[in-house]
Design an enzyme around this catalytic site. Structure first.
Site: not given
Ligand code: ZN
Length: 223
Positions: A130, A174
């Site tokens: 992104r 993550r």
């Protein structure tokens, strides 16, 4: 008595929420998303909702017992008799075990655990990538919404940058942690003979079709 219970499994970015909605519509089951359940219980001010709010207000994770109690109340509602798609729960093996117990008390069980499988590399591509424009915060994505010129905003021509949260290294770290816990839940349901893996790299409609077939196969085999 509670209807069939479907636990939909998948990593973040696998398209779980979208598929849960499609499945709930096709099967005419209740779609129980843990996030919505929390918001509703807090908004309605139920005792367990207020308890959950205390933890959330302190910025702490809501303990498993509270989540299970909330889920148990949700499963007592009449629409659960038609069948339930669980989305976002269980998140770990302790929750999966607690769910098994809670369902047993209602004379039910997890009838199928369809698992939307997507490779780690593909998840990193979907979750990362992104880019945001410096001027107005316009948002782009390397795969699904690339700018006409790399690194430049289509609308105002300003420079695009990546927030640290969206950088591949952060996304990977993550994800690795989340996939570890998910893997344990997957093995838990495999051990109970209800796991139904589906190739999640396919187009949305095909994944939905495969999920329905996989669920029907497992539910039939289980009887
Ligand atoms: Zn812009």
């Amino acid at each position: 008595m509670i209807g069939d219970v479907i636990v939909l499994l998948g990593a973040p970015g696998a398209g779980k929420g979208t598929q849960a909605q499609i499945l709930a519509e096709k099967l005419e089951f209740a779609h129980v998303a843990t996030g919505d359940m929390f918001r509703d219980a807090v908004a309605d001010g139920t005792p367990v909702g207020l308890l959950a709010k205390e933890f959330m207000d302190k910025g702490e994770l809501v303990p498993d017992e509270v989540t299970i109690e909330m889920l148990d109340e949700r499963l007592a509602e009449p629409d659960a008799n038609l069948g339930v798609i669980l989305d976002g729960f269980p998140r770990n093996v302790a929750q999966a075990e607690a769910l098994t117990e809670a369902l047993e008390e209602r004379g039910g069980k997890v009838n199928a655990a369809p698992y939307i499988e997507v490779s780690e590399a593909e998840l990193v591509r979907r979750l990362g990538g992104r880019w945001i424009c410096r001027a107005e915060g316009h948002s782009y994505h390397e795969q699904s919404k690339p700018p006409a010129t790399e690194g430049v905003c289509d609308i105002d021509g300003s420079e695009l940058y990546q927030r640290s949260d969206d950088k591949p290294e952060t996304v990977k770290a993550r994800l690795a942690q989340q996939l570890g816990v998910l893997g344990e839940v997957v093995e838990y349901y495999r051990g109970r003979g209800v796991l139904a893996p589906v190739d999640g790299s396919q187009p949305i409609e095909k994944v939905a079709e495969d999920l329905l077939t996989a669920i029907e196969t497992v539910v039939k085999k289980e009887g």
